[in-house]
Each structure stands twice: as C-alpha cells, then as structure tokens.
Scaffold this motif. Structure first.
Motif, mmCIF file in Angstrom:
data_model
loop_
_atom_site.group_PDB
_atom_site.id
_atom_site.type_symbol
_atom_site.label_atom_id
_atom_site.label_comp_id
_atom_site.label_asym_id
_atom_site.label_seq_id
_atom_site.Cartn_x
_atom_site.Cartn_y
_atom_site.Cartn_z
ATOM 1 N N ARG A 126 0.972 -1.226 0.308
ATOM 2 C CA ARG A 126 0.628 0.589 -0.072
ATOM 3 C C ARG A 126 0.436 1.342 -0.217
ATOM 4 O O ARG A 126 0.413 2.719 -0.220
ATOM 5 C CB ARG A 126 -0.727 0.284 1.220
ATOM 6 C CG ARG A 126 -2.273 -1.497 1.317
ATOM 7 C CD ARG A 126 -2.941 -0.813 2.169
ATOM 8 N NE ARG A 126 -4.121 -1.991 2.342
ATOM 9 C CZ ARG A 126 -4.740 -1.879 3.310
ATOM 10 N NH1 ARG A 126 -5.836 -0.895 3.428
ATOM 11 N NH2 ARG A 126 -6.057 -2.435 2.823
ATOM 12 N N PHE A 127 2.081 1.045 0.106
ATOM 13 C CA PHE A 127 3.192 2.421 0.767
ATOM 14 C C PHE A 127 3.873 2.610 -1.033
ATOM 15 O O PHE A 127 4.865 3.183 -0.819
ATOM 16 C CB PHE A 127 3.728 2.378 1.790
ATOM 17 C CG PHE A 127 3.183 1.860 3.034
ATOM 18 C CD1 PHE A 127 3.020 2.990 3.900
ATOM 19 C CD2 PHE A 127 2.713 0.810 3.377
ATOM 20 C CE1 PHE A 127 2.228 3.298 5.194
ATOM 21 C CE2 PHE A 127 2.070 1.081 4.896
ATOM 22 C CZ PHE A 127 1.751 2.225 5.342
ATOM 23 N N VAL A 128 3.352 1.498 -2.175
ATOM 24 C CA VAL A 128 4.378 1.707 -2.838
ATOM 25 C C VAL A 128 3.565 2.711 -3.689
ATOM 26 O O VAL A 128 2.551 3.008 -4.406
ATOM 27 C CB VAL A 128 4.348 0.172 -3.859
ATOM 28 C CG1 VAL A 128 4.989 0.334 -5.078
ATOM 29 C CG2 VAL A 128 5.127 -0.708 -3.314
ATOM 30 N N PRO A 129 4.650 3.640 -4.385
ATOM 31 C CA PRO A 129 4.485 5.108 -4.986
ATOM 32 C C PRO A 129 3.338 4.821 -6.318
ATOM 33 O O PRO A 129 2.432 5.606 -6.614
ATOM 34 C CB PRO A 129 5.627 5.516 -5.137
ATOM 35 C CG PRO A 129 6.390 5.522 -4.115
ATOM 36 C CD PRO A 129 6.412 4.045 -4.045
ATOM 37 N N SER A 130 3.664 3.728 -7.218
ATOM 38 C CA SER A 130 3.270 2.933 -8.081
ATOM 39 C C SER A 130 1.506 3.327 -7.847
ATOM 40 O O SER A 130 0.571 3.430 -8.565
ATOM 41 C CB SER A 130 3.701 2.687 -9.362
ATOM 42 O OG SER A 130 3.912 1.168 -8.209
ATOM 43 N N HIS A 131 1.559 2.299 -5.984
ATOM 44 C CA HIS A 131 0.066 2.013 -5.966
ATOM 45 C C HIS A 131 -0.662 2.942 -5.907
ATOM 46 O O HIS A 131 -1.784 3.673 -5.964
ATOM 47 C CB HIS A 131 0.626 0.916 -5.218
ATOM 48 C CG HIS A 131 1.121 -0.240 -5.739
ATOM 49 N ND1 HIS A 131 1.719 -1.345 -5.054
ATOM 50 C CD2 HIS A 131 0.885 -1.207 -7.319
ATOM 51 C CE1 HIS A 131 2.061 -2.485 -5.555
ATOM 52 N NE2 HIS A 131 2.172 -2.373 -6.622
ATOM 53 N N GLN A 132 0.214 3.792 -4.687
ATOM 54 C CA GLN A 132 -0.256 4.816 -4.679
ATOM 55 C C GLN A 132 -1.239 5.539 -5.411
ATOM 56 O O GLN A 132 -2.071 6.521 -6.229
ATOM 57 C CB GLN A 132 0.621 5.443 -3.581
ATOM 58 C CG GLN A 132 0.637 4.748 -1.646
ATOM 59 C CD GLN A 132 1.618 6.008 -0.741
ATOM 60 O OE1 GLN A 132 1.420 6.577 -1.158
ATOM 61 N NE2 GLN A 132 0.873 5.862 0.328
ATOM 62 N N LYS A 133 -0.321 6.146 -6.383
ATOM 63 C CA LYS A 133 -1.099 7.064 -7.674
ATOM 64 C C LYS A 133 -1.975 6.059 -8.025
ATOM 65 O O LYS A 133 -3.128 7.113 -9.014
ATOM 66 C CB LYS A 133 0.280 6.673 -8.856
ATOM 67 C CG LYS A 133 -0.016 8.243 -9.921
ATOM 68 C CD LYS A 133 -0.104 9.050 -9.311
ATOM 69 C CE LYS A 133 -0.407 10.414 -10.531
ATOM 70 N NZ LYS A 133 -1.337 11.902 -10.388
ATOM 71 N N ALA A 134 -1.537 4.971 -8.654
ATOM 72 C CA ALA A 134 -3.226 4.461 -9.361
ATOM 73 C C ALA A 134 -4.314 4.281 -8.686
ATOM 74 O O ALA A 134 -5.158 4.545 -9.365
ATOM 75 C CB ALA A 134 -2.353 2.478 -9.520
ATOM 76 N N ARG A 135 -3.565 4.889 -6.949
ATOM 77 C CA ARG A 135 -5.391 4.483 -5.839
ATOM 78 C C ARG A 135 -5.799 5.876 -6.418
ATOM 79 O O ARG A 135 -6.647 5.898 -6.687
ATOM 80 C CB ARG A 135 -4.325 3.838 -4.871
ATOM 81 C CG ARG A 135 -6.280 4.106 -4.015
ATOM 82 C CD ARG A 135 -5.277 4.021 -2.607
ATOM 83 N NE ARG A 135 -7.157 4.502 -1.620
ATOM 84 C CZ ARG A 135 -7.604 4.200 -1.470
ATOM 85 N NH1 ARG A 135 -7.878 3.353 -1.478
ATOM 86 N NH2 ARG A 135 -7.990 4.640 -0.254
#
Length: 345
Positions: A126-135
C-alpha cells in the motif's frame, strides 16, 4: 519527546531487512528488546542495534516497558504473540498474513480494541508510490469504470531469502500454515482491495505444490476474484518464477494501468485516446539484490502512535485480505466458488 520503546519478536529475514534497520533509522524510537528462540540470532541483532536479548516473548513483554512490539515470527505465532502483547497494553505491528484463521484474526482485533492500542498489519504494498498513484487515478474517476485486472507476485522462493534457506519454516505447514499464497498472495489480495476501493467477495482457485521438493505447503496458485460491484480479475502467487514478478494490470473504461510492469517506469497509463503517460516513481520493494530500501511501514506506524492517527492497515483490513486467501484454500479443496462476504468486517 520521550522515545517509543520497541521490542521485536523474531529476528529472521523480515526483521533483519525491514523492521530492525527501519526502527534504527527512526529517531522517535529505541530498540530495547529482541527475542528469538535461536538465541544467537537475537544476540547478533543486539550487537548491531542494541537491546536486551530474550528467547521467550512472554518474558520479554512481561519484563520490559514496551510501547511497540513487532511480530516477525513464523505465521502460526502471529496471533498468539499479537494477542499477548495487546493484552499487555502494547501497540502491535504484525507481519502478514495476520493469522491462520478467521477466529484468530477476530481475537487479535478484539484484544487490540479492548486494550485501546493500535494493531497494524505490515502490508507494505500500500505504500508503494506506483500503487498510491494508481489508487488516486481510480478514486478520482479519471480512468473511468474498472472492468478487470490481473495481478501477480512470484519469485524463486523463500530459500534464497530466509536465514534458514531450504530448511526454512516457510516450507513446514505446521509453522507456515500456507505457502506462496500466504507469503505472496495475501500481499496482492490486500493490494487489489486497496486499489479498487472495494471488497473481494467471491473466490475461485487452483493451488498446487509443483516446484518445490520436501514441502507440504503450496508453491503455485492462480485465483479468480470478484468484487462486490462485479469487477473480476486474476491473482497469481508463486515460488516457481525464476525472476521476480510483482506486476499488476488494471483494465478500465478509459485506460489500461500497468503497475510495476516496466523496468524503468513504475506506472504506465495507456489511455483509450492513444496517449500514454509514463511515471518514474521509484522501485518497488524487492527480494532481489539492492531492492531493500525503506518500506515506510515502520515510519507510518510510529507516526500513527505519536500523532494518534489511524493506521493504513488495521486489523479489520488485515482480516479482510486474509479472508480472500482462506477462501482460495476452501475453493481449491471443494472445487467450488467460495463466497466470503459474510466473513468480512
């Protein structure tokens, strides 16, 4: 400000590469106690980071005045250690999967609630930047309705990372409870719940042991998942991939989002208009050489205690991600689609 006093239970690889160095780097905490049934492991960690050495977690919790306990043990001990620490009035950061059953997860949640202390599950994706941006892109509606997804997490297996190599507890069912699905699959069930902002309610799965010898846990699994609003997709978890794959692809009304699928660009958004936007947001945490940096999990947990804010992955979130994995096990055994909706918090 007085520093938070930290005790770590389990001094194997996850403590060695994540918890211990990240606590050490945080100026608001002090590592005061380290526990492992293999005394030499705790002693080695103590030489590097300081802290009194214990071989019994109950003795450590009873004797030390702790603010935080990190649970970095084999899976079957996650619930007992977490519950004991919560009942002692200590904030708990527990590794994933949080427990080996719904009942254990419920006990962990109840113990933390009764103590008034925090329980967080260390789902670092959940803390990975790409995952946060996609969310953000999904939540804002920019990419439109989500139709489907495929997500995978695979690597050559824990023997290349665990301190015990091929003799690791990861391969023993009585300690691990579940193999690649618990080690890697639960990361992805949590990630998809986080990205989509929806609960997964139905699960179908094929789970096999085909790549590893002398083990009684799974090493390869493929699941079909359905969310409460009808988004369908696949989740693969494996210890049989010769190179690590930690990618996720989301298919939506207005775009295709490729997360951690490109070696340079951690997020690639291919819009239906023909436009492609590439983001360089930094590498995902990896077991491969040089892949271990800061997961942000420890910093977030420490800050949530100091500032008295909600943790990103509390016990309820951890349980709902676990239920997907338990549903997959049931599906594989019964050869039926399993509805987990009534088991979710």
């Amino acid at each position: 400000m007085k520093k938070l006093r930290v005790g770590v239970v389990g001094c194997g690889s996850i403590a060695k590469y994540r918890h211990l160095p990240e606590y050490h780097a945080n100026q608001n905490v002090e590592l005061v106690a380290l526990c492992d049934i293999v005394q030499e492991r705790a002693e080695h960690a103590s030489e590097q980071y300081g802290g009194k050495v214990y071989t019994d977690y109950k003795e450590m919790i009873d004797r030390e005045e702790l603010d935080i306990v990190s649970v970095c043990t084999p899976n079957y001990l996650h619930a007992p250690v977490s519950i004991y620490a919560s009942k002692a009035g200590i904030n708990v950061l527990c590794e994933k999967p949080m427990a080996t059953s719904k009942e254990e997860a419920d006990e962990m949640i109840a113990a933390a609630k009764e103590s008034g202390k925090k329980l967080m599950i260390a789902h670092n994706q959940r803390f990975v930047p790409s995952h946060q941006k996609a969310r953000q892109l999904i939540e804002s509606g920019e990419v439109g309705k989500i139709y489907s997804f495929r997500t995978a997490f695979g690597h050559p297996g824990p023997e290349g990372w665990s301190v015990d190599g091929k003799d690791s507890w990861f391969f023993r069912k009585e300690e691990a409870f579940i193999g690649a699905m618990g080690d890697l699959g639960v990361h992805k069930s949590d990630l998809m719940r986080y990205l989509l902002g929806e609960e997964i309610v139905e699960v179908g799965a094929f789970i096999e042991t085909s790549a590893k010898q002398n083990t009684d846990v799974d090493d390869t699994a493929v699941c079909v998942l359905k969310t409460e609003n009808g988004i369908v997709g696949t989740l693969a978890a494996s210890w049989s991939y010769k190179r690590e794959d930690n990618s996720t692809i989301i298919y939506s009304e207005k775009a295709v989002l490729r997360l951690e699928d490109d070696p340079t660009h951690s997020l690639v958004v291919q819009y239906a208009t023909g436009e492609t936007v590439r983001y360089e947001l930094g590498r995902i945490q990896s077991n491969e050489s040089g892949g271990q940096t800061g997961s942000q999990v420890i910093d977030h947990f420490v800050a949530s205690i100091i500032e008295d804010t909600e943790v990103l992955v509390d016990g309820n979130e951890g349980k709902n991600s676990l239920m997907v994995i338990l549903g997959a096990l049931e599906s594989n055994e019964t050869k039926k689609i399993v509805n987990i909706k009534n088991d979710l918090n």
